[in-house]
Design an enzyme around this catalytic site. Structure first.
Site, PDB file in Angstrom:
ATOM      1  N   SER A   1       0.838  -1.192   0.000  1.00  0.00           N
ATOM      2  CA  SER A   1       0.000   0.000   0.000  1.00  0.00           C
ATOM      3  C   SER A   1       0.873   1.242   0.000  1.00  0.00           C
ATOM      4  CB  SER A   1      -0.863   0.038   1.261  1.00  0.00           C
ATOM      5  OG  SER A   1      -1.306  -1.240   1.605  1.00  0.00           O
ATOM      6  N   GLU A   2       0.518   2.201  -0.835  1.00  0.00           N
ATOM      7  CA  GLU A   2       1.202   3.507  -0.902  1.00  0.00           C
ATOM      8  C   GLU A   2       2.694   3.348  -1.208  1.00  0.00           C
ATOM      9  OE1 GLU A   2      -1.083   5.542  -0.720  1.00  0.00           O
ATOM     10  OE2 GLU A   2      -2.567   4.948   0.775  1.00  0.00           O
ATOM     11  N   LEU A   3       3.074   2.224  -1.822  1.00  0.00           N
ATOM     12  CA  LEU A   3       4.475   1.903  -2.124  1.00  0.00           C
ATOM     13  C   LEU A   3       5.358   1.936  -0.876  1.00  0.00           C
ATOM     14  CD1 LEU A   3       5.313   3.508  -5.596  1.00  0.00           C
ATOM     15  CD2 LEU A   3       4.429   1.256  -5.074  1.00  0.00           C
ATOM     16  N   ILE A   4       4.754   1.650   0.262  1.00  0.00           N
ATOM     17  CA  ILE A   4       5.528   1.630   1.510  1.00  0.00           C
ATOM     18  C   ILE A   4       6.534   0.474   1.460  1.00  0.00           C
ATOM     19  CG2 ILE A   4       5.401   1.196   3.994  1.00  0.00           C
ATOM     20  CD1 ILE A   4       2.678   2.681   3.908  1.00  0.00           C
TER      21      ILE A   4
ATOM     22  N   SER B   1      -5.801   2.192   4.211  1.00  0.00           N
ATOM     23  CA  SER B   1      -4.953   3.316   4.640  1.00  0.00           C
ATOM     24  C   SER B   1      -5.675   4.654   4.514  1.00  0.00           C
ATOM     25  CB  SER B   1      -3.681   3.336   3.800  1.00  0.00           C
ATOM     26  OG  SER B   1      -4.004   3.588   2.450  1.00  0.00           O
TER      27      SER B   1
END
Lengths: 430, 524
Positions: B145-148, B347
């Site tokens: 998610s969110e390129l975390i 998220s």
């Protein structure tokens, strides 16, 4: 830049928000090198103003004499004009007050107290007469001073402002701290409305204390939007003594309403929201501090909802009592129906009390660390109160950011915007 | 052979409805159906459907030359199934071409990778399986998610068998290094790391229609010119974008469709680049170096860190409340509760609580259905409070079940929610909901009074479990009137309170579970 300002009140006797605002602004202007001739109406005895307890209960009488800087003294010339004009008064109240207080005392009304400016003439018997009389005084003052711009605060001084403009030809700025629609809802007093409108129309620039008020000025008074400017109020940084010693004598969390119990302040929404919260969580106490024409109705409603043991009325509070009330509070609520600015939430936030304010207030435009709801949305109001009481993250956030946010609202910044309006007005003129 | 790696993120959360505190314990449906339906249909119409059509056309035109990759979150898939199933069909059409790689992510677009490993793995496995079932290919690439991304997260992905992971080419991580090479994970070098070229990606996703941008208007020719201007040694340009960029964030009128339509032909005609999917890059290229990322990065804001979701006290409290339920959830089978547990993890809910946009970021404001982060927080906390009550209530069968070790943990969980829950139950009884449900389930008398319901339930409970302890507890609660019970429990010693609870909580278990309006998503 030199300004002839028709304002309200001056230290040490400041009783209302309008006086505080005028004083703060004047001080702020002085810092930017603006010279101000500050004219206030002053009745012959301070005590006579005690006849009005209409002032916002949250406003505190402050002694500003200590805070006056040398710079300030140099920039500001100050004069009082004998007059019975007082802020926040409508014609009806004025009449009542006039007959009760002045006539009953049978004071010699010729022995007018004033500090600098001698003016002979009788006080007007009603408010409108008094307004006109004050304008006459303004005329002779306006003739005797040099200045670049005239600045009049709130409708009672608009006539004075117009008169000064006529005799001097200088641009007029009127400053709208409240409108008749805020004070009276839809049942406006036509005479007051007319004076307000003629002041705004005659003015070269109109300053409003919020976009909320600006919208009213444009829509309800038909003033062209391009000459109406918003300058938000600020607050005086005050180092209040720590109120840590205040002890709460109840275990429950306290939710507070503090202000005049009148239509404008929306006390009924507070009562209904309290009822919703108490249905879910009986371990909360609600306090309504202040008095006003709706007080009895509120008491009856609280009894009707059978929450008398959880909902308390304190009556009118002033000075240290207000501080103590804030110190005891866990949530401060301002559900105003129509609030041009509204300074009291800022005072609560300075004491680290989280606030819930109505979106129909000017202060909602400048605050980010506050919960904002529509005044009529009782569900949202109750939810906001419940949220602060139960979810710790909110309290932490408000404690961390609230006070610094308030402290950043300084008059110096607001004064700069006012100065821009002056420049704009005079530039336009020349 | 140099490559452009074009990857699109497809995600929609289940936005929450306005949920007031007085709904807690009474109302267990949390989603804003109207808004969710409205948004997913609008975006499908403006973006997903026409963009998919365009991609299909390009693939048909260029044969195996044009490649593109997608990740589609589980919450988006659920909403497609629920409101616009034709979107799933069009993605399946794309999958059938063999030119499209589908990438795995967390099922709920959650932040579980940050300290909830079990939950994270479970979600990734769920999603991987689902993608394989839907599109007939097992994802080999993972994007969080969110390129975390951090070293540790990368290692987890590697252990799950992924070849490659996508993340942001954050400046503060790269330093002098270029994002246009392939790197590998610092802890497990088997895992390749592809880094988003944020300048070129953002030129398209953020600046494309900005008329006061010096490069406006951006055309395919100009863009390919930039590709050609790159150091010829560099191997790959990773363009990672929200799919909604095409047609939703950048409107059709801005020419965004034309840009993408002409991009492949221009690339083929005027450069030596080709298109590749992450898996192809894995097969073809060797990593240049290991990339050290000790602290998590993301693709958000200027800072490229986690502060958009974990930056303030509101987010911290909401996240800790949410994940404090992880252990309890592990014991639960109820699919409705499991579903809610997932949807509440997206998220986005935490993004809405960010106070960062106070100072900057039109981006934050644009995607936020709430007036302020405080409103978002209160609403979320109300929902999660209700959810916690349901979770704890549904654990009760375990308490009284045959396994003694389970009853211990469940009992612990129960202690926390003493008075609140009891009150909630009382309310429910008052509201008559319980009556109705009892009627449904047990064919009890239609007009069952509060007392009757209680007695009946207790009896049932006693029958089921014969433990003497419970019996005593039931008796205790039975004897006390509802209101008194609240007081009693509060003042009584913890032990007594814990004892008194089961009988009451059984009811919650039976009622709390029932949610009539559950979205049809499970059908998907």
């Amino acid at each position: 830049m030199k300004v002839l300002m028709f304002g309200w009140e001056f230290p040490p006797h400041i009783t209302g928000g309008l006086g505080t605002a005028c004083f703060g602004l004047t001080k702020g202007l002085a810092k930017h090198g603006v010279e101000v001739v500050f004219v206030v109406p002053k009745s012959f005895g301070d005590e006579s103003q005690e006849g009005f307890r209409l002032i916002n209960a949250s406003d505190i009488e402050l002694d500003f004499t200590q805070t006056l800087t040398q710079e300030f003294r140099e920039k500001i010339s100050y004069m009082e004009v004998g007059s019975n004009l007082v802020p926040y008064v409508g014609p009806e109240e004025f009449e009542r007050w006039y007959s009760e207080e002045i006539l009953a005392k049978k004071t010699d009304i010729h022995s007018v107290y004033n500090r600098k400016y001698a003016f002979s003439g009788k006080y007007g018997a009603n408010l409108m007469e008094e307004v006109s009389r004050y304008a006459l005084v303004a005329l002779s003052i306006a003739d005797k001073f040099e200045y670049d711009v005239i600045h009049a605060h709130d409708w009672l001084t608009y006539a004075a402002g117009i008169a000064a403009k006529q005799i001097s030809g200088k641009p007029l700025v009127v400053h709208v701290h409240a409108t008749e629609f805020d004070r009276s809802g839809e049942n406006v007093n036509q005479v007051v409305y007319d004076i307000e409108r003629s002041g705004m129309e005659a003015a070269d620039r109109v300053i409003t204390v919020s976009n909320f008020t600006r919208q009213i000025v444009i829509e309800r008074y038909g003033i062209p939007a391009e000459k109406v400017f918003t300058v938000h109020n600020a607050v005086e940084p005050v180092d209040k003594p720590e109120t840590d010693e205040v002890t709460k004598h109840v275990r429950e969390k306290i939710v507070t309403f503090l202000g005049r119990v009148t239509y404008q302040k929306g006390p009924d929404y507070f009562v209904e929201a309290a009822h919703k919260v108490l249905q879910r969580d009986p371990n909360v106490r609600f306090v309504m501090a202040g008095s006003g024409d709706l007080l009895n109705r509120m008491i009856r409603r609280v009894a009707q909802l059978k929450m008398g043991t959880r909902f308390h009325f304190t009556g009118f509070l002033a000075g240290a009592e207000v501080d103590r009330m804030f110190a005891m509070s866990d949530v401060y609520v301002m559900p105003s129906v129509s609030e041009p600015f509204g300074i009291s939430p800022l005072e609560a936030m300075r004491t680290n009390v989280p606030v819930v304010i109505s979106k129909q207030s000017g202060v909602a435009e400048v605050l980010q660390h506050a919960l904002k709801v529509d005044f009529w949305d009782i569900d949202a109001l109750a939810d906001a109160i419940y949220g602060i009481l139960h979810y710790d993250g909110l309290r932490k956030m408000f404690a961390r950011y609230g006070k610094s946010e308030v402290d950043s609202l300084i008059w110096e910044n607001s004064a700069l915007k006012v100065l821009e309006v002056y420049n704009n007005a005079t530039g336009h003129k020349n | 052979m140099r490559s452009v790696c074009l990857y699109f993120q497809v995600h929609q959360p289940y936005r929450l409805r306005t949920y007031r505190f007085f709904n807690i314990g009474q109302d267990h449906y949390y989603y804003d159906d109207y808004q969710n339906r409205h948004i997913i249909r609008r975006v499908a119409e403006k973006c997903y459907l026409p963009a998919n059509r365009m991609m299909l056309q390009l693939i048909n035109e260029f044969g195996k030359g044009f490649k593109v990759s997608y990740s589609i979150s589980g919450t988006a898939l659920d909403q497609f199934a629920q409101y616009v199933p034709e979107v799933i069909d069009s993605f399946r059409q794309l999958a059938a071409t063999g030119c499209v790689e589908f990438i795995s992510e967390t099922e709920y677009h959650s932040l579980a990778s940050l300290g909830n490993e079990k939950e994270f793995i479970r979600q990734v496995e769920t999603h991987t399986k689902r993608i394989e079932e839907l599109f007939g290919q097992k994802p080999q690439t993972f994007r969080n998610s969110e390129l975390i991304y951090s070293d540790v997260i990368g290692e987890m992905a590697a252990n799950m068998g992924f070849h490659t992971m996508l993340t942001e080419g954050a400046k503060h991580v790269l330093g002098w290094k270029s994002p246009n090479y392939i790197y590998c994970n610092n802890l497990n070098p088997k895992l390749r790391v592809l880094l988003r070229n944020f300048r070129l990606s953002d030129d398209v996703s953020f600046r494309f229609s900005e008329q006061n941008w010096s490069e406006w208007p951006l055309t395919a020719e100009k863009f390919v010119g930039w590709l050609n201007a790159m150091d010829p040694q560099e191997e790959v340009v990773n363009l990672f974008l929200d799919y909604e960029t095409i047609g939703e964030h950048q409107l059709k009128e801005s020419g965004i469709f034309d840009f993408f339509y002409h991009l492949p032909s221009t690339v083929f005609a005027k450069s030596n680049f080709t298109f590749a999917t992450p898996e192809e890059l894995y097969q073809r290229l060797q990593p240049m170096a290991a990339l050290s990322v000790p602290y998590a990065i993301s693709w958000a804001d200027e800072e490229r860190d986690l502060t958009a979701w974990k930056g303030n006290e509101l987010q911290a409290e909401a996240l800790s409340k949410l994940y404090s339920l992880s252990d309890a959830i592990a014991e639960i089978k109820d699919p409705v509760l499991k579903r809610d547990w997932g949807y509440l993890q997206s998220s986005n809910h935490f993004y809405y609580m960010s106070t960062k946009w106070f100072s900057a970021g039109e981006i934050h404001k644009h995607f936020n259905p709430y007036g302020s982060p405080y409103d978002a927080f209160i609403n979320y906390m109300n929902v999660i409070s209700d959810f916690a009550i349901r979770v704890e209530a549904s654990l009760l069968p375990a308490v009284t079940g045959s396994k003694p070790e389970k009853s211990k943990t469940a009992g612990k969980a129960l202690k926390k929610t003493s008075a609140v829950k009891t009150k909630a139950v009382e309310k429910k009884i008052k509201a008559g909901k319980l009556k109705a449900e009892v009627k449904e389930k047990k064919a009890a008398k239609p007009r069952a009074t509060v007392k009757e319901t209680k007695a009946e339930k207790s009896k049932a409970g006693v029958k089921e479990k014969k433990a003497a302890k419970i019996k005593a507890a039931v008796k205790e609660t039975k004897a006390i009137k509802p209101k008194a019970a609240v007081k009693e429990q509060k003042s009584a010693k913890p032990k007594a309170a814990a004892k008194a609870k089961p009988a009451v909580a059984v009811k919650v278990a039976k009622t709390g579970r029932v949610s009539k309006k559950g979205p049809a998503s499970e059908k998907a």
